[in-house]
Design an enzyme around this catalytic site. Sequence first.
Site, PDB file in Angstrom:
ATOM      1  CG  ASP A  45      -2.050  -0.930   1.073  1.00 37.88           C
ATOM      2  OD1 ASP A  45      -2.328  -1.251  -0.168  1.00 37.88           O
ATOM      3  OD2 ASP A  45      -2.612  -1.348   2.289  1.00 37.88           O
ATOM      4  CE  LYS A  62      -7.182   7.072  -1.677  1.00 39.48           C
ATOM      5  NZ  LYS A  62      -7.421   7.485  -0.226  1.00 39.48           N
ATOM      6  CG  MET A 103      -8.259   7.095   7.321  1.00 35.45           C
ATOM      7  SD  MET A 103      -9.275   5.700   6.686  1.00 35.45           S
ATOM      8  CE  MET A 103      -9.968   4.759   8.187  1.00 35.45           C
TER       9      MET A 103
END
Length: 487
Positions: free
Chosen positions: A35, A57, A172
């Site tokens: 990741d 991402k 987050m």
Amino acid sequence: MTATVHLVGAGPGDPGLLTVRAVELLGTADVVLYDRLIPPEALRHARADAELVYVGKQGGGPQMPQAEIERLLVSRARAGRRVVRLKGGDPFVFGRGGEEAEALAAAGVRFEVVPGVTAGVAASAYAGIPVTHRELASAVAFVTAHEDPDKPESALDWDALARFPGTLVFYMGIKNLSLIAERLIGAGRPGDQPAAVVARGTLPGQRTVSGTLAEIAERVAEAGVRPPAITLVGPVARLRETLEWLERRPLHGRVVAVTRARAQASGLAERLRALGAEVVETPAIRIEPLAVELPEPTHDLICFTSPNGVRLFFEALPGDARALAGSRIAAIGPGTAAQLHTHGIEADVVPERFVAEGLLEALADEPLEGRRVLVARAAEARDVLPDGLRERGAAVDVVALYETVAEPLGEDGAAALGRATHVTFTSSSTVRFLVEALDGAGLGEARVVSIGPVTSETLRSHGIEPDVEARRHDIDGLVEALVGDSP
Ligand code: SAH
């Protein structure tokens, strides 16, 4: 045969927080799916021929779809390949590790889980905040703040969270921080309760912002704090006032470029990291051993002018340290003396000032007239030492054991150098070759740190005024000078 998939936590960022098991598995994996928020250094433990697949991402764009990741895990394992699925922090704490394990179970693929140090605990600890405390918090809740708190279907029960008898740790949540605070206060959490946001926790750029719950969002916005960050709410956040340790280290927030040869950089880099600096290795030079035939070392005195010289001398020496039994030994400084020590030799002479002139002074009482002296050194060294010895009547042999050659800076090196707040120069050759590698580009805003007068002179001759010069001309002195250069 289908291989086992390992769902592995990589910790929050500090490479030292990778578990032993994670390192072990990375070293044997055929495939590593990783990741975005893993420590970049973690992948260095992977085999050179391992397949490394980034599934995080892309820029600010979308993540590889979860189903696609799961399909990859299953297909690689079925192909008999040992798969490590590497995730930031802990795989089962907001890491979708649970879903991936379910997918593996459904596909009949065996898996094992290697927990990691989760950001909520680690970033807090590195900010000086214990998430539980005998008097202040007997429980801790990990909460994802990812959901839009305004969505009617928001999974968070704000009343329950406000009442929660302990520390709240939000993951987050930076974008939603003001809404989180509003919701909590609205549901009865006291607005004057201490809160803290820890960004880039455990990484060199860690930043913590503290305040009350009512004001934290504004403070964070003012400070321009960016993700990844966790938010703590609870009385324990106040303990930071006394327990903050990481951001108090003398070199925290500094980005120090080390220009010496990569093979020599680790000692200095380690010292700087231990003091809290982020170290970028931008070697300007490389040590190239020369083919040498050592003269029979029957000299009365042998002078060593660098640790590299010592190392290569002993590589070239036929036999062992006993060959030097009849010689007095001089070392230019403590690093050189320490290297001699590893070869079983204690230097007879080490000067107070670690430059050729200092060594000559230290040899003042040494009988030199008519004596044979060997100087073991680099090819391009100054002649101060052999000339000075000859002036005093010695017969001097000079043996050049290595030369210093340019190490190309490369794009990564140039970028790393661009981020440096301090650039260290440990020899004239680091100056010459770095200036050459920079090809006209300057050092920007970075402070220039020189190990001593000779290096400073070389800097000046290239139009660079050193901002700091070490008082002691060795690595300890350089580190001391850096610490002393606090803003
Ligand atoms: N599995 C991870 C969490 C993944 S969710 C773990 O156990 O830590 C991603 C969130 O984790 C980020 O949005 C942030 O809230 C937090 N996080 C990850 N790394 C962090 C770090 N170095 N410092 C602060 N928060 C971090």
